[in-house]
Every structure is written in C-alpha cells, then in structure tokens.
Write a protein that holds these residues in place. Sequence first.
Motif, short mmCIF file in Angstrom:
data_model
loop_
_atom_site.label_atom_id
_atom_site.label_comp_id
_atom_site.label_asym_id
_atom_site.label_seq_id
_atom_site.Cartn_x
_atom_site.Cartn_y
_atom_site.Cartn_z
N GLU A 23 0.81 -1.19 0.05
CA GLU A 23 0.06 0.15 -0.01
C GLU A 23 0.94 1.41 0.11
O GLU A 23 0.67 2.12 -0.73
CB GLU A 23 -1.07 0.02 1.29
N TRP A 26 2.50 1.83 -3.36
CA TRP A 26 1.47 2.32 -4.19
C TRP A 26 1.13 3.74 -4.11
O TRP A 26 1.56 4.56 -5.22
CB TRP A 26 0.16 1.40 -4.00
N TYR A 45 6.23 0.64 -9.01
CA TYR A 45 5.06 -0.25 -9.40
C TYR A 45 5.59 -1.71 -9.74
O TYR A 45 4.94 -2.74 -9.12
CB TYR A 45 4.41 0.21 -10.76
N ILE A 48 5.68 -3.63 -6.63
CA ILE A 48 4.38 -4.19 -6.00
C ILE A 48 4.20 -5.55 -6.97
O ILE A 48 4.09 -6.41 -6.16
CB ILE A 48 3.42 -3.10 -6.09
N LEU A 49 4.63 -5.45 -8.20
CA LEU A 49 4.25 -6.63 -8.83
C LEU A 49 5.12 -7.75 -8.81
O LEU A 49 4.64 -8.98 -8.62
CB LEU A 49 4.22 -6.29 -10.37
N GLU A 52 4.03 -10.83 -6.08
CA GLU A 52 3.27 -11.80 -6.79
C GLU A 52 1.50 -11.42 -6.51
O GLU A 52 0.61 -12.05 -6.30
CB GLU A 52 3.32 -13.37 -5.88
N GLU A 53 1.54 -10.08 -6.33
CA GLU A 53 0.21 -9.68 -6.25
C GLU A 53 -0.17 -8.85 -7.40
O GLU A 53 0.96 -8.17 -7.92
CB GLU A 53 0.10 -8.75 -4.80
N GLU A 54 -1.25 -8.48 -7.68
CA GLU A 54 -1.37 -7.89 -8.97
C GLU A 54 -2.85 -7.18 -8.95
O GLU A 54 -3.70 -7.59 -8.09
CB GLU A 54 -1.44 -8.60 -10.33
N SER A 55 -3.12 -6.03 -9.46
CA SER A 55 -4.47 -5.58 -10.00
C SER A 55 -4.48 -4.78 -11.16
O SER A 55 -3.34 -4.31 -11.76
CB SER A 55 -4.82 -4.93 -8.61
N LYS A 57 -5.23 -1.81 -11.37
CA LYS A 57 -4.88 -0.69 -11.19
C LYS A 57 -3.47 -0.42 -11.36
O LYS A 57 -2.77 0.80 -12.05
CB LYS A 57 -5.35 -0.18 -9.70
N VAL A 58 -2.72 -1.32 -10.78
CA VAL A 58 -1.23 -1.32 -10.89
C VAL A 58 -1.02 -1.42 -12.08
O VAL A 58 0.02 -0.63 -12.61
CB VAL A 58 -0.62 -2.38 -9.83
N TYR A 59 -1.24 -2.38 -13.01
CA TYR A 59 -0.89 -2.53 -14.24
C TYR A 59 -0.94 -1.14 -15.23
O TYR A 59 -0.45 -0.91 -15.96
CB TYR A 59 -1.61 -3.79 -15.07
N PHE A 60 -2.27 -0.52 -14.87
CA PHE A 60 -2.60 0.55 -15.75
C PHE A 60 -1.60 1.67 -15.45
O PHE A 60 -1.24 2.14 -16.31
CB PHE A 60 -4.06 0.66 -15.21
N ASN A 61 -1.40 1.81 -14.02
CA ASN A 61 -0.36 3.02 -13.70
C ASN A 61 0.98 3.03 -14.10
O ASN A 61 1.64 3.73 -14.54
CB ASN A 61 -0.48 3.21 -12.09
N ILE A 186 -7.68 -15.07 -18.39
CA ILE A 186 -6.45 -14.65 -17.37
C ILE A 186 -5.72 -16.10 -17.41
O ILE A 186 -4.56 -15.68 -17.38
CB ILE A 186 -7.13 -14.52 -15.87
N PHE B 441 -4.89 9.92 -16.72
CA PHE B 441 -3.95 9.96 -15.69
C PHE B 441 -4.02 8.66 -15.03
O PHE B 441 -5.24 7.83 -14.90
CB PHE B 441 -4.37 11.36 -14.56
N ILE B 442 -3.06 8.45 -14.09
CA ILE B 442 -3.32 7.22 -13.27
C ILE B 442 -4.31 7.04 -12.45
O ILE B 442 -5.01 7.97 -12.00
CB ILE B 442 -1.85 6.93 -12.39
N LYS B 443 -4.85 5.78 -12.01
CA LYS B 443 -5.71 5.61 -11.15
C LYS B 443 -5.16 5.72 -9.79
O LYS B 443 -3.94 5.43 -9.36
CB LYS B 443 -6.34 4.29 -11.19
N LYS B 446 -7.34 2.83 -3.45
CA LYS B 446 -6.84 1.60 -2.92
C LYS B 446 -6.47 0.72 -4.22
O LYS B 446 -7.11 0.59 -5.39
CB LYS B 446 -7.85 0.62 -2.19
N PRO B 447 -5.17 0.25 -4.11
CA PRO B 447 -4.88 -0.55 -5.19
C PRO B 447 -5.57 -1.87 -5.61
O PRO B 447 -5.56 -2.46 -6.53
CB PRO B 447 -3.36 -0.83 -4.96
N MET B 448 -6.37 -2.46 -4.51
CA MET B 448 -7.15 -3.65 -4.65
C MET B 448 -6.21 -4.86 -5.21
O MET B 448 -6.47 -5.45 -6.28
CB MET B 448 -8.26 -3.22 -5.63
N LEU B 449 -5.47 -4.95 -4.36
CA LEU B 449 -4.38 -6.12 -5.05
C LEU B 449 -5.07 -7.39 -4.63
O LEU B 449 -5.72 -7.76 -3.55
CB LEU B 449 -2.91 -5.88 -4.09
N GLN B 450 -4.52 -8.44 -5.50
CA GLN B 450 -4.92 -9.75 -5.46
C GLN B 450 -3.83 -10.61 -5.53
O GLN B 450 -2.80 -10.17 -6.34
CB GLN B 450 -6.03 -10.11 -6.42
N VAL B 451 -3.67 -11.85 -5.15
CA VAL B 451 -2.74 -12.70 -5.52
C VAL B 451 -2.75 -13.02 -6.89
O VAL B 451 -3.92 -13.25 -7.52
CB VAL B 451 -2.68 -14.16 -4.72
N LYS B 452 -1.69 -12.95 -7.51
CA LYS B 452 -1.63 -13.22 -9.32
C LYS B 452 -2.71 -14.46 -9.46
O LYS B 452 -2.11 -15.56 -8.91
CB LYS B 452 -0.28 -13.41 -9.86
#
Lengths: 251, 607
Positions: A23, A26, A45, A48-49, A52-55, A57-61, A186, B441-443, B446-452
């Motif tokens: 967090e 981020w 960024y 963060i990746l 082993e976590e992803e989202s 939003k992270v990929y977009f940024n 996915i 622009f970037i978002k 909260k990043p709303m992270l999940q395990v891959k």
Amino acid sequence: MKKIIVLLLIIAPFFVFAQETNEQLWAKANAFYTTEEYQQAVSTYEQILATEEESAKVYFNLGNAYFKTGDINNAILNYERAKVLAPHDEDITFNLRIANQYVVTQIEELPKPFFLRWKNSIINKYPADTWATISIASFILFLLLLGGFFFSKTVAVKRLSFWIGIFAILLSGFALSHAAQQKARINNRNTAIVFCPRVTVKSSPSETGTDLFLIYEGLKLEITDQLDTWTEIKLADGNQGWLPDSCIVRI
Amino acid sequence: MKKLVIYIFLFCAAIAARAEQTRFTMSAPSAVEMGQQFRLSFQINDRGTNLQLPPGLSDNFQILMGPSTGQSTSIQTINGKTTSEVTFSYTYILRAKSEGTFEIRPGSIEVNGKVFESNSLSIQVVKAQSQPSQSQGSTTQPQQGTPQNVDLDKDNLFVRVDLSKRNVYRGEQIIATVKLYVNPNVPVHGFDEVNLPTYEGFYTQDIDIPQQINFTREVYNDKIYQVGILKKTVLFPQQNGQLTIEPFSMALLIRQRVKARSFFDDFFDNYRTVKARVTSDAVSVNVKDLPTEPANFMGGVGNFNVSSEISNTDVTTNDAVTLTMNISGNGNIRLVRSPELTLPSDFEVYDPRATDNVQANDNGVSGNKTIEYLFQPRFEGDYEIPAIKFAYFNPSTGKYVTKSTDTYTLHVEKGTEEQSTTVISSRRKEDLQLIGQDIRFIKSGKPMLQVKGHTFYGSTIFYLLYMITAVMFVVLYFVYRKKARENANIALVRNKKASRVAVKRLKAAAGYMKQNNDEAFHEAILKAFWGYLSDKLGIPVADLNRESAVAKLNDSNVSEEVIKDFEEVVDQCEFAQYAPVAGSEARQDLYKKAETTMSRFEKQIKR
C-alpha cells in the motif's frame, strides 16, 4: 496445536507488513508519477508486482509510467495486462489506443461475425469475479423464488415466481459461463507483445525458413504453438508464422 | 624556395604557351581528278625557314609550281587586349601522276632552330571526268567560264543515307549521315521541300552539325563529287530483323543557263532556276537479336563503366541516405533502365531518380547516367547495402559484361524523434492528429491487490456457496414441508375428533348430573366446549379465552344467536362453580342447551 499458534503468530506480522508495504509502495509510486519522476514510478510499481500480487490499477499506472518514459512496448504490455483483469475499463482502452498509435505495423483485423462481437462485448463487460458474484446472487434468487413457488398458496405469486425463477437460473448459468471464459482469458494468456524492434516471421521454426513477413515492436499477437525456442504466432489479420521466443513477452 | 618554385612554374608555362602557339598545317583537297591541278598549301603562324616538302611527294605527284609564299595578319581585340597573328603560307601547285589513294607524309619547317612537322594527308586520285578540258581551260576562256549545263541525272545529283554499319545487334548504335552528292559542275542554288528520312524502328539522336552546309570533295564510285552533309543521326535499332530506311526525297534549285536563241541573247546572261528532284534509295539494316539476356541486363548495349557513391554510412534512424550510381560510357545510355537496388525490406525506399547527360558526336552517343537511390533506414542496426549489378552487351565482342558497384555497410543508430523532421511517414501523420492528446492520468485510491491468478470464481468458497445454498434450500424445503404436512394432519384429526370428544364429555356431564355432582358436571360441560373450540378452530389451548373464541366464531360465520347461547352456557357453568345452584331442572336445562349449542356449532362451523 500450540505450535501452530506460535507459527501463526510469527508469520502474521509478515503478512501485515507486506500488505502495508504494498500500500505504501502504491502511494509512493503514484507520488512519483505525479511529480513526473516516471523512471522511479516504474521501478516502484514493478516492486509491487514482484510480490506476486496484482491488480488492474497497478498495471494501468505502470503502463502510464512506461508510456511517459517512452517505452511504448512495456506500456502496451501493461495496458493489455490491465485489460485482462478489467476488460471494460474505459481508461485502459483509451490509453491502449493511444499507445497503439506508435506501433509501426498496422493490421487490419479480420471482421468477426456480429454475434461473436456482441457476445465478447457482453463477456468483457465485467471481470470474472463480478460474473461469479452475479451467478451466485442469481442462483440464490432462484432458490428463493423456487421456495415461493412451492409454498405460496396464491396462484399469482406462484406464477410470477415461476417465470422470474426461470430467468434467474438462466442468468446464473450465463454468468457462470462468462466467469469461466474470463477466468480462461486470465489463465491462458496466449497473447503476446513483440519486443524486438523488428523481427522476420519465418515459415518454419528454424533460421532457414522462408521469410514470410516483417513485424515491428509493440504489436499484439496470438500464440498458437511452441517448439524449442520458437513460437508459432497468428496475427489479427490471419497471417501465421514462427518467430524466436526471445522477441515476444506474454501478456 | 617558394619563389623559385613559382619561377620554374612560370617558365615552364611560358615555354608551353610558346610551343603551343606554333601551328604548322598542311592542306589539300581530299579528292582530285587525274591530270587536274590542285593546291597543296602549308600554313604556319610563325616565321620559318627551310621548308621541307613531304618525302616521296614527287613519286606520285608532279610539282608544277611553287612555292608561292603569302603572308596575312589578323588583329583581334578581345576585352581591350589586342593580339595580332601573322600567318605565312607556302603554296604548291601539283598534278597527280596516276590514279589511286596516296598518303602525303608530313612536311617540316624550322622555326628558331626547332623543327616542326605538319599533319599528314591522304589524297584520292580518280580518273578524269567527262569534261576535264572545260574546267582546265577556265582561265584561258573566261567567256565560257560559266558553268556548263550538266545533265541533272542520277550520276550527277543524288542523295543517300550513309550508314556506318549495316549489320548490327539490336541496340547497337549506327551513325547515319544524310549526304547530298553533287557534280562539281552543277551549281546548287538552294533547297526546297526537304523531307529528311524518318528512321522507323530506331531510337534516334541527332548529332549537331553546322547550319551552313559545307561542301567537301569526296570520291564516290570513282567520281569526284561535292558532298554536303545534311544531317547526322545516331540510330539505335529497336527491332530485330531487316529494318529499312524508307527513301526520302528533296528538291534542289539549280541555276542553268538558257541556250541563246539569238545573237542578242548572248549579251545577257540568261539563266533560269531549275528544280531538280532527287530521291534516295532505300537502305536496309540487318539487326541481330541479342543473345540470352542475363538477369541484370538493363538494356544497355555499348561499352560502359559503373561507379557508385553513398552519401553517408553512419546514420541515425529515419535519416535519408542517397546512393548514387553512375553509368558512363558509349552506347544507348538513354535507353538504359535503372537497375534495382535490393535493400533490407523494412527500409523506406523511394523511387530512384535518374538523370542523364549524353552527347552525340561522330563517334556515337556517349555520356553518363546518374541514378540516385534515396532510402531511409527505419530501425537501428548494421545493414549491408548490396552491390548493384549492371550487365550490358558489348557489340564489339558480342558478349555480355557484368559490372557492379561497391557494397557499403550502413551503421544505423536509433535517432531521437526530433532529428527526423524531414521524414514523412504514416506514423508521423498520426502524430499530427495527436497534438493536444495525452494518455489518461493514473488511477488512485486503493490498489485492490490480489494474488496473481487468483479469482473468486473457481475458488472453493465459490463452489461451496452454490452447494451450501442448494443444500440449505433442500433441507429447509423438506423440513418445512414435513412440518406443514404434520400441522395439516393434526388440525384435521382434531377437527374430525372434535365433535366426538365433545359428545363424550357431554355424556360424562350427563353422568355427573345423575350423581348430583354439581361441580364435576359444570366442569365437564366447560371442558367439552373449550376442547371442542380448540380443536375445531385450531386455537391453541393456552390462547383460548372467551374473547378469542368469540372472535374466531364470528370469523367462522357462526350466527349471533348461537354465540349468545354459547356465552350463556359458559356463564352459567362458571357462575355455578362459585355459587352452586341446586335444582335438577336447571341442570337439565343447561345440559339441553349445551347439547343444542354444540350441535349448532357442528352445523355452522365449516372449514
């Protein structure tokens, strides 16, 4: 039993710590981006990746940061990855379109039948999890209506719950299948982005194969087969051929 | 030191200039008649001594007179600078001794102790023409010195196309000269209706000749003619086989003396102009096909050389590179197509631009052709620009010759966008449209992270949710249904049993009445009623009281009268419990009333 509790107590702080760091990372990365330190934003960024976590939003940024540093290939790659997780996000689609304008190879996509297009646009409306939730919710609704159908003593209520119940179970089934397809998208990431500045696509998986066509960096293509260090690819316009693994990165 | 060099240089230059200034030339007509006098003259622009005639001159020629010397001075003023030149001439009159072609070797002269040699000449001597005496005696008979009327036939007046070659390869150059042959005694006044030949089947290029036609003497068919060159053209045959140059014609204006009809006519020179039409013969050329062409043959026939040049070998992407190929030589250079330059396929290649610069002279067409290949490498890397192969046909050997340019190595580095401003590509066009457009622009949040790879769908919880809800539903369904059925049964049974139970209890009450057991009698009647109502109306015993019973009875459409009777019975029974009323009639009445009320209930309460 005691041991397990001790173990949990030891591990728990790590989880909490990791969560906090991500967090924080981020927030830090976003701050870097806002102050136009794009290179640092990229590496943050990526950190963060790396956990082993992803989202999406992270990929977009991350894609945005890469775009700003001029690395169009990585920008496209990350936008595409974001799009897998959030297929209907308008911002991703918009930025991806802009990034794709820097791609040299222009490909005319083969036209798809309208029903496939409609189906895809419906499926891509929500990510897998939303579809899954919709499926479960409509299943529960179906059960409730089934109960209503069985136990109601009023004919009107029975009839209404019968039809709505049928609709609910159908919706549940469709949502389930859509969720499955999104999940498949996915999991089987059979699309890739070209990273070599230019690469000759061969007719067979060897250096001696006939040169079929040239493609340039940033192009999105579909992987259809793999042999040793060679990958068979298919373009959106239907052209097929082999190219070395090292030239592409899976989305 | 420097000065010395300059002096030496100047000295040499002066000598060279002086040496160049002395010109010693010999001139004579190229064709003479047997027995005819002609002049052999030497000209020198310096005073010379000890003129030596060409050795062996007197073997073939008879020297009739000479040398007669002459001197002329010309003064020229160019840009205010005046130069004068003196020319000395030595003239001999000669006569040929025999027919044939003779070589006159150079004569020599001494100038300031140095010997200069003249050019050599060749003179063709032909046999005497039909009227040698007239021209010979022109000096002695001035009255008859005017030209004789010569027949204007083909012998004395004709045109022809003179070809340098008659048997050529396709594309090999031929020099065609249109010549007018005129007997020296025919005075040509002018031309009319000149139709020069059209060379069909040939690619042509004219050779520049002076506008003024200079007549020279030439021997043709052992006769001396005045020959004027009308046109010179280089021909490149474009077809195989026999190519014919169609006859062409022209009209010549010739002055002819009109024969004196009377004595007086002789006083005036009486001439008229005659139009004489001359037509050439058709000339044919045999054109051979070229042998099998090699791959790089670009249509060149002749003798060529190629060279190449590249503008730059270290470039950045999107820089324009020019490769210039130069083809020079003698032949059909204008007809040579541009050879192809095979470049790596992702180069932006523009059409080659070819410019040629050719001159046509008596040796044919020569010059050069420059082909510029402009291209832009789009991506970085080292590329080899291959040699351009150029094959041409050499007609003198009858073989193909292949020449090639150099190969170049092009080193391309990635350029920045700004440097390639000159480039016009599809990508740049889109850039123009993109002005003022940027990525979104970037978002944040909260990043709303999940395990891959993890999704709610497909997880155990997901499937469990289906299972649990389904199982829960089934369980609830069965439980509910069972209970409902049970409830339904109990109510029904009690309903059915209600009157029987009530009757039984009333009978018990009748028994107590006979035993005079007041208390038990009233209790039994009350029990019978409450029990009946509880079973019949489905009211739990705990909830049963007078109000709820009356309300329920009202709901069940029981008439007011019956309800009133029921209330009276209940009142009496309850009253009797606290204040026993003796009297068997009263008890008998109560029992009767209870019985009738019960039977009315049974009729009026419907399910």
